[in-house]
Design an enzyme around this catalytic site. Structure first.
Site, PDB file in Angstrom:
ATOM      1  N   ASN A 214       0.858  -1.194   0.000  1.00  0.00           N
ATOM      2  CA  ASN A 214       0.000   0.000   0.000  1.00  0.00           C
ATOM      3  C   ASN A 214       0.892   1.240   0.000  1.00  0.00           C
ATOM      4  OD1 ASN A 214       0.510   0.847   2.873  1.00  0.00           O
ATOM      5  ND2 ASN A 214      -0.335  -1.196   3.226  1.00  0.00           N
ATOM      6  N   LYS A 347     -11.854  -2.864  17.975  1.00  0.00           N
ATOM      7  CA  LYS A 347     -10.478  -3.321  18.217  1.00  0.00           C
ATOM      8  C   LYS A 347     -10.137  -3.395  19.704  1.00  0.00           C
ATOM      9  CE  LYS A 347      -8.829  -2.508  13.757  1.00  0.00           C
ATOM     10  NZ  LYS A 347      -7.874  -3.221  12.930  1.00  0.00           N
TER      11      LYS A 347
HETATM   12  O1  C5P Z   1      -8.800  -2.291  10.383  1.00  0.00           O
HETATM   13  P1  C5P Z   1      -7.869  -1.216   9.947  1.00  0.00           P
HETATM   14  O2  C5P Z   1      -6.748  -1.709   9.079  1.00  0.00           O
HETATM   15  O3  C5P Z   1      -8.539  -0.026   9.358  1.00  0.00           O
HETATM   16  O4  C5P Z   1      -7.235  -0.698  11.334  1.00  0.00           O
HETATM   17  C1  C5P Z   1      -6.202   0.184  11.385  1.00  0.00           C
HETATM   18  C2  C5P Z   1      -5.463   0.054  12.679  1.00  0.00           C
HETATM   19  O5  C5P Z   1      -5.296  -1.314  13.014  1.00  0.00           O
HETATM   20  C3  C5P Z   1      -4.070   0.609  12.584  1.00  0.00           C
HETATM   21  O6  C5P Z   1      -3.692   1.050  13.865  1.00  0.00           O
HETATM   22  C4  C5P Z   1      -3.257  -0.598  12.138  1.00  0.00           C
HETATM   23  O7  C5P Z   1      -1.901  -0.466  12.493  1.00  0.00           O
HETATM   24  C5  C5P Z   1      -3.942  -1.705  12.895  1.00  0.00           C
HETATM   25  N1  C5P Z   1      -3.945  -3.011  12.217  1.00  0.00           N
HETATM   26  C6  C5P Z   1      -3.210  -4.056  12.726  1.00  0.00           C
HETATM   27  N2  C5P Z   1      -3.245  -5.293  12.136  1.00  0.00           N
HETATM   28  C7  C5P Z   1      -3.987  -5.492  11.037  1.00  0.00           C
HETATM   29  C8  C5P Z   1      -4.748  -4.443  10.506  1.00  0.00           C
HETATM   30  C9  C5P Z   1      -4.687  -3.209  11.111  1.00  0.00           C
HETATM   31  O8  C5P Z   1      -2.524  -3.864  13.733  1.00  0.00           O
HETATM   32  N3  C5P Z   1      -4.000  -6.690  10.470  1.00  0.00           N
END
Ligand code: C5P
Length: 403
Positions: A214, A347
């Site tokens: 990304n 989360k």
């Molecule tokens: O679910 P999303 O990717 O939008 O969430 C973003 C947050 O979750 C960020 O803090 C990212 O670092 C963390 N994240 C993570 N592991 C993942 C996906 C996101 O720690 N597999």
């Protein structure tokens, strides 16, 4: 801590005063260091002595002012190697573009540059120069070199300059330099605290040469790690393959995939806080090939299958070794606050730093950020500012929360 002078009791500062109109502020700096309980051994460069006199510097510092590399008396009393090591910290204020260039290239052609090369102590630099000189690619290049050498920086500030121009280049105020000195000496509000920062993108392999990634540059994560370090934290910086280099003075753990990041974060626990700024891929290629995929001439594209990656933030937030403070990020393109608020609950983290990463904002990969901090008390929107400034503000909030 704002407004109060930090404690520098018994600390010995070797202060190198470079040439520049800001040298007069070095006199105030000497006074403030002493007021905080520290002592100053001053070194005046030849250019510095055009702006302040050895007499005023020496009288204020109550110390001999060192000026020349080959000064027989002082070589007999104390050689330049010893001088550079008998201090707890070297401070260069003001640091001119020339002094920074000398430091970056390791020159030692006068007392100041020789001391800076010979020291085994940390060095804090307070740059001060004309805005064009500061912005010149050569100075910025030198700044990057110094940072990666572990040199600490304070300022420069933005504002009206003595030369009549406006912009970054003014030396940081003496009180702010004293704060930075205290932090450099391990006296910051996060001293003794361990903070994990995740940063950058992840690369999810398709085959040995191709991957899914990304646009995250890792700029916000690197700035955060540096800001937390500057407040005295011991930082474990778990980073994917980012464009922006990791900061000096932190423990760097390089990973590539989300699963590697999850393992590295788990291994870095326990921590007082975890700040998850990485743009972790939600999905990995389940049927990644062990060999490079080839066109077979049939015109049929390979079908990639996806599997969900572990959610590191959720796992840490809900885990048995949960840090006291867990901060997540939410990169959204629509309904930022609503989505981020829901994400915080889902989360199980304490705060979510939400931002709008629609292409029109230029935030992803850019140098600025516009964030909303979501906590149990609601949503707080910060004005758009540099990622460094967002990092400093967030680090200060983290320090408050861990007090
Ligand atoms: O679910 P999303 O990717 O939008 O969430 C973003 C947050 O979750 C960020 O803090 C990212 O670092 C963390 N994240 C993570 N592991 C993942 C996906 C996101 O720690 N597999």
């Amino acid at each position: 801590m704002k407004g109060n002078l930090p404690m520098l009791a018994g600390k010995r500062i070797l202060l190198i005063i470079g040439g520049g109109i800001a040298a007069y502020k070095a006199l105030e700096l000497i006074r403030l260091i002493q007021k905080a309980g520290g002592s100053v051994t001053p070194v005046l460069t030849r250019a510095g002595s055009e702006f302040v006199t050895p007499l005023s510097v020496g009288a204020l510092a109550k110390s001999k002012v060192h000026e020349a590399l080959f000064d027989l008396t002082s070589e007999a009393e104390m050689g330049h190697i010893e001088l550079s090591r008998s201090a707890d910290l070297l401070v260069v204020a003001p640091a001119t573009a020339d002094l920074m260039a000398k430091m970056a290239s390791g020159r030692a052609d006068d007392l100041a540059s020789t001391l800076l090369l010979a020291t085994d102590k940390r060095v804090l630099v307070a740059p001060a120069m004309n805005v064009r000189m500061w912005q010149h690619p050569a100075t910025q290049r030198n700044l990057g070199v110094l940072r990666s050498d572990g040199v600490l920086m304070v300022g420069p500030d933005e504002g009206e300059m003595a030369c009549g121009e406006y912009g970054p280049g003014r030396m940081a105020e003496p009180a702010v330099i004293v704060q930075a000195i205290s932090q450099a000496l391990g006296g910051g509000p996060l001293a003794g605290k361990h903070v994990i920062v995740t940063s950058g993108p992840t690369h999810e392999p398709i085959d040995p040469v191709r991957y899914i990634a990304n646009r995250s540059s890792g700029a916000q994560g690197a700035a955060l790690a540096a800001a937390l370090r500057d407040l005295g934290a011991q930082v474990t910086f778990v980073t994917g393959p980012a464009v922006v280099p990791p900061p000096a003075g932190v423990e760097i753990v390089r990973v590539e995939t989300a699963r590697e990041m999850a393992v590295a974060v788990e291994a870095a626990l326990p921590a007082d806080a975890a700040v998850m700024a990485a743009a972790v891929a939600d999905w990995r290629v389940a049927n990644a090939s062990g060999q490079k995929l080839k066109k077979d001439g049939s015109g049929k594209a390979p079908a990639l299958e996806f599997a969900e990656n572990p959610d590191i933030l959720a796992a840490v937030s809900k885990g048995a070794r949960r840090p006291r403070l867990v901060v997540g990020f939410a990169a959204e393109t629509v309904d930022v606050v609503a989505h981020a608020t829901a994400k915080r609950a889902r989360k199980g983290c304490d705060w979510i730093v939400a931002n709008d990463v629609s292409p029109a904002t230029g935030i992803m990969g850019g140098s600025e950020n516009a964030v909303t901090l979501i906590s149990d008390t609601g949503a707080e929107t910060w004005p758009r500012m540099g990622k460094d400034e967002v990092a400093r503000k967030l680090a200060a909030r983290i320090a408050e929360a861990l007090r």
